[in-house]
Design an enzyme around this catalytic site. Structure first.
Site, PDB file in Angstrom:
ATOM      1  N   HIS A  90       0.873  -1.137  -0.085  1.00  0.00           N
ATOM      2  CA  HIS A  90      -0.007  -0.063   0.147  1.00  0.00           C
ATOM      3  C   HIS A  90       0.821   1.419   0.112  1.00  0.00           C
ATOM      4  CE1 HIS A  90       0.387  -0.085   4.719  1.00  0.00           C
ATOM      5  NE2 HIS A  90       0.480   1.003   4.345  1.00  0.00           N
ATOM      6  N   ASP A 105      -0.003  -7.412   1.397  1.00  0.00           N
ATOM      7  CA  ASP A 105       0.374  -6.290   1.641  1.00  0.00           C
ATOM      8  C   ASP A 105       1.906  -6.014   1.548  1.00  0.00           C
ATOM      9  OD1 ASP A 105       0.327  -3.629   1.598  1.00  0.00           O
ATOM     10  OD2 ASP A 105      -0.539  -3.472   3.497  1.00  0.00           O
ATOM     11  N   SER A 144       4.583   2.602   7.886  1.00  0.00           N
ATOM     12  CA  SER A 144       4.078   1.323   7.285  1.00  0.00           C
ATOM     13  C   SER A 144       5.480   1.078   6.325  1.00  0.00           C
ATOM     14  CB  SER A 144       3.087   1.750   6.309  1.00  0.00           C
ATOM     15  OG  SER A 144       1.996   1.998   7.028  1.00  0.00           O
TER      16      SER A 144
END
Length: 379
Positions: free
Chosen positions: A119, A149, A227
């Protein structure tokens, strides 16, 4: 005799306020002067004040030393990722790259492979990787596994060997273990936060809607920009990739999630080899879970069996309406004896299988329950 109008026609003189204004200004000056000399009048200031003597600190605590050493060892492997979009001027047709978002990542090996979350780069047309020494390198997308992911980038370091992160395991983790997160929250690069493992075996949803199983929950502060960064154990080994948070505001609220390293270590080499890991499947399309529930069923109802698929070869059937107008089709209720209540259960059971594995599906049909063996195909 008539009265004289001389006095009556005289213009009245306005009152003189200048004296009052002068008195007000004088009063203000007195107040200001008093405010300035007040500290000396009441003994607040000391003209002989000097810096305090420094109290010897002594040695750092052992846990502080170990944390400092952990950061020194691991931080050179952590990178800052800037995703970029390409914009073209309508008149000149001149293309420019515009920063779109930021995230974190880490060096997988000395050859310049960088691991991050999918992402972080999913909408990017280009990306830059900034190393711990603040040098910035253009990156190419090697491949991704959106269902978990994960994404892998590659930078050309012109023969320079990069410090690869130490890889650990996630199958032997315990709730309460101390953990460390390094990343770039809100663009502040090389940020260290600490916490513990708050839970294990959590399930979060990927961008594709498929579940990510076995996720690590931690209270180490994770914010936007973290992230893709590493979650480390107290030995400085990678145990997960910081991926998501639960927060009403979008900022840290004490609950963060990391994809376990055992998943990462299995899939990243496949991404590097093939661009996307071969995924084992049946070759069918399912009805959404809410439709199955509305029909009063529990399991996974097959909507369509693809032509030439492993499911067709095994004899699975597409959904249809019977003579009474009722939905009839194959309802998968178990895989190798393990119950399937919904699509998440089925994905979880197939995710650990490889292409070519044989599985036995327990299937309900209008005529009764039957077991069907299927050799899994590549999707």
């Amino acid at each position: 005799m008539e009265e004289s109008n001389v006095g009556r026609n005289r213009i009245p003189t306005p009152p003189d306020h200048s004296r009052g204004l002068i008195l007000l200004l004088v009063a203000l000056l007195v107040v200001l002067l008093f405010w300035q000399i007040r500290p000396w009048l009441f003994g607040v200031h000391d003209r002989h004040a000097t810096p305090r003597a420094i109290t010897p600190r002594g040695d750092l605590a052992e846990h502080e030393k170990s944390t400092i050493e952990l950061f020194r060892q691991a931080s050179p492997s952590v990178v800052f990722i800037t995703s970029k979009a390409v914009r073209r001027d309508l008149f000149s047709l001149y293309a420019t790259e515009v920063p779109q978002g930021t995230g974190s990542g880490f060096v997988w090996d000395e050859n310049g492979y960088i691991v991050t979350n999918f992402h972080v780069i999913k909408d990017a047309q280009a990306a830059d990787v900034t190393l711990a020494d603040h040098s910035t390198w253009p990156a190419r997308l090697v491949g991704a596994e959106p269902d978990k992911d994960l994404a892998v980038l590659k930078i050309d370091t012109q023969g320079r060997a990069l410090p690869a992160i130490a890889v650990g395991t996630s199958s032997d983790l315990e709730v309460g273990q101390q953990v460390f997160a390094i990343g770039n929250p809100f663009g502040f690069d090389q940020t260290l936060t600490t916490g513990v493992i708050s839970g294990l075996g959590r399930v979060i949803q990927s961008l594709t809607g498929r579940p990510i199983e076995g996720v690590i929950q931690t209270d180490a502060a994770i914010n936007p920009g973290n992230s893709g960064g590493p979650l480390l154990d107290s030995a400085g080994r990678l145990i997960g990739i910081n991926t998501a948070i639960v927060s009403p505001s979008g900022a840290y609220a004490g609950i963060g999630f990391a994809v376990p390293v055992d998943v990462v270590n299995r899939l990243v080499p496949q991404i590097i080899r093939y661009g996307r890991p071969p995924r084992a499947g049946l070759g069918v399309i399912f009805f959404e879970d809410y439709i199955v529930r509305r029909l009063g069923m529990e399991g996974v109802l097959i909507r369509e069996v693809r032509s030439g698929s492993a499911a067709e070869k095994a004899g699975l059937r597409s959904a249809r309406y019977d003579s009474r107008g009722r939905m009839a089709g194959d309802l998968i209720v178990a895989v190798d004896g393990q119950p399937v209540r919904n699509s998440r259960d089925l994905y979880r059971l197939l995710d650990v299988r490889e292409v070519g594995d044989r599985v036995v599906l327990s299937v309900w049909r209008p005529e009764g329950k039957t077991d069907i063996e299927v050799t899994l195909q590549s999707l």
